[in-house]
Design a protein around this motif. Structure first.
Motif, PDB file in Angstrom:
ATOM      1  N   SER A  84       0.810  -1.432  -0.135  1.00 39.51           N
ATOM      2  CA  SER A  84       0.099   0.126  -0.664  1.00 39.51           C
ATOM      3  C   SER A  84       1.270   1.301   0.595  1.00 39.51           C
ATOM      4  CB  SER A  84      -0.531   0.035   1.393  1.00 39.51           C
ATOM      5  OG  SER A  84      -1.275   1.489   0.855  1.00 39.51           O
ATOM      6  N   ALA A  85       0.443   2.037  -0.686  1.00 38.89           N
ATOM      7  CA  ALA A  85       0.975   3.349  -0.157  1.00 38.89           C
ATOM      8  C   ALA A  85       0.338   4.598  -0.986  1.00 38.89           C
ATOM      9  CB  ALA A  85       2.521   3.691  -2.030  1.00 38.89           C
ATOM     10  N   PRO A 121      -6.324   1.156  -7.925  1.00 40.74           N
ATOM     11  CA  PRO A 121      -5.632   2.471  -7.752  1.00 40.74           C
ATOM     12  C   PRO A 121      -6.973   2.650  -7.017  1.00 40.74           C
ATOM     13  CG  PRO A 121      -5.198   1.331 -10.192  1.00 40.74           C
ATOM     14  CD  PRO A 121      -6.702   0.288  -9.347  1.00 40.74           C
ATOM     15  N   MET A 122      -6.407   3.161  -5.760  1.00 40.33           N
ATOM     16  CA  MET A 122      -7.394   3.943  -5.909  1.00 40.33           C
ATOM     17  C   MET A 122      -8.124   5.688  -5.878  1.00 40.33           C
ATOM     18  SD  MET A 122      -8.267   1.468  -3.113  1.00 40.33           S
ATOM     19  CE  MET A 122      -9.005   1.860  -2.591  1.00 40.33           C
ATOM     20  N   ASN A 123      -9.190   5.626  -5.860  1.00 40.47           N
ATOM     21  CA  ASN A 123     -10.474   6.643  -6.744  1.00 40.47           C
ATOM     22  C   ASN A 123      -9.758   7.017  -8.067  1.00 40.47           C
ATOM     23  OD1 ASN A 123     -11.125   7.518  -3.679  1.00 40.47           O
ATOM     24  ND2 ASN A 123      -9.014   8.101  -3.157  1.00 40.47           N
ATOM     25  N   ASN A 124      -9.345   6.337  -8.915  1.00 37.96           N
ATOM     26  CA  ASN A 124      -8.481   6.236 -10.276  1.00 37.96           C
ATOM     27  C   ASN A 124      -9.884   6.099 -11.373  1.00 37.96           C
ATOM     28  OD1 ASN A 124      -7.969   6.496 -12.656  1.00 37.96           O
ATOM     29  ND2 ASN A 124      -5.538   6.260 -12.310  1.00 37.96           N
ATOM     30  N   PRO A 125     -11.373   7.087 -11.185  1.00 38.89           N
ATOM     31  CA  PRO A 125     -12.106   6.674 -12.251  1.00 38.89           C
ATOM     32  C   PRO A 125     -11.616   5.296 -13.789  1.00 38.89           C
ATOM     33  CG  PRO A 125     -11.375   7.882 -12.969  1.00 38.89           C
ATOM     34  CD  PRO A 125     -11.029   8.486 -11.511  1.00 38.89           C
ATOM     35  N   PHE A 169       3.944  -1.443  -9.302  1.00 35.39           N
ATOM     36  CA  PHE A 169       3.477  -0.658  -8.291  1.00 35.39           C
ATOM     37  C   PHE A 169       3.367   0.919  -8.973  1.00 35.39           C
ATOM     38  CE2 PHE A 169       3.958   0.903  -3.695  1.00 35.39           C
ATOM     39  CZ  PHE A 169       2.627   0.555  -3.788  1.00 35.39           C
ATOM     40  N   SER A 170       4.984   1.336  -8.385  1.00 37.29           N
ATOM     41  CA  SER A 170       5.315   2.294  -9.517  1.00 37.29           C
ATOM     42  C   SER A 170       4.496   3.418 -10.098  1.00 37.29           C
ATOM     43  CB  SER A 170       6.631   3.684  -9.484  1.00 37.29           C
ATOM     44  OG  SER A 170       7.494   2.175  -9.013  1.00 37.29           O
ATOM     45  N   PRO A 178      -2.810   9.255  -5.622  1.00 38.11           N
ATOM     46  CA  PRO A 178      -1.369   8.469  -4.894  1.00 38.11           C
ATOM     47  C   PRO A 178      -1.587   6.883  -4.595  1.00 38.11           C
ATOM     48  CG  PRO A 178      -2.074  10.339  -3.618  1.00 38.11           C
ATOM     49  CD  PRO A 178      -2.809  10.345  -5.296  1.00 38.11           C
ATOM     50  N   HIS A 179      -2.740   6.879  -3.744  1.00 33.94           N
ATOM     51  CA  HIS A 179      -3.180   5.697  -3.262  1.00 33.94           C
ATOM     52  C   HIS A 179      -3.358   4.979  -3.797  1.00 33.94           C
ATOM     53  CE1 HIS A 179      -5.831   4.005   0.365  1.00 33.94           C
ATOM     54  NE2 HIS A 179      -4.548   3.811   0.602  1.00 33.94           N
TER      55      HIS A 179
END
Length: 200
Positions: A84-85, A121-125, A169-170, A178-179
């Motif tokens: 997680s990042a 990819p959190m929050n990425n539509p 991951f990068s 970024p999350h």
């Protein structure tokens, strides 16, 4: 060290469980921990799992080293965990961001690993576009195995597999989103690997 705003901390974390398929699992786990240099990461273990935090390169370096040292016993090893990042409020282990950049675990022993991963990819539509792109990256790295429900198969030498995982991951993160969460499950020295192991 200056405080980071929500979601911008450069800390990367990995919560994982290591499962040696052996009655000697305690000595295998303790042996892997002893052989792995964890000085550049923050680490905490409870009765279920272990978490490591710090610079991305060190977190991936330690994760690979632990799996490799456990596998060098010749026993069937399973490892599963979550990278997680950009997690809001993730600050524990800030001091380890001052660690030198050079990874401390340099064992290059070949080791076949069969694994599966899933990206979130959190929050990425446009998350599916990100996932498709990383599948293509796996093919470029030569570690792609197969598509499957809820995951993608990745296999090959452990060093090549972890190289792909860190690159993916990068690349799956962005300044806008970024999350990122990435789950991995891997199997080493399994009897069922005989036909799929290019090193066999």
């Amino acid at each position: 060290m200056e405080p980071y705003s929500c979601g911008t901390s450069p800390i990367v974390g990995f919560r994982f469980s290591l499962h040696p398929m052996s009655g000697h699992f305690i000595s295998i786990i303790k042996g892997a921990l002893k052989e792995t240099d964890t000085s550049h990461v923050w680490m905490q273990t409870d009765d279920v799992s272990t978490v490591i935090r710090g610079k991305q390169r060190h977190v991936f370096n330690v994760a690979k080293a632990l799996a490799l040292h456990a596998a060098k016993t010749g026993e069937h090893i399973a490892m599963s965990g979550t990278f997680s990042a950009g997690c809001p409020g993730d600050t524990a282990g800030d001091v380890y961001l001052d660690a030198p950049d050079e990874p401390v675990n340099q064992d290059s022993t070949p080791q076949y690993v069969s694994s599966q991963f899933a990206l979130y990819p959190m929050n990425n539509p446009d998350y599916m576009e990100v996932i498709y792109r990383e599948v293509e990256r796996a093919k470029e790295f030569g570690v792609w195995n197969d598509s499957m429900h809820y995951a993608s198969g990745i296999h090959g030498d452990i060093h090549e597999v972890f190289s792909f995982y860190e690159a993916s991951f990068s690349e799956a993160r962005s300044d806008q989103y970024p999350h990122l969460v990435m789950t991995v499950s891997m199997s080493l020295n399994s009897p069922s690997h005989t036909t799929g192991d290019p090193h066999a």
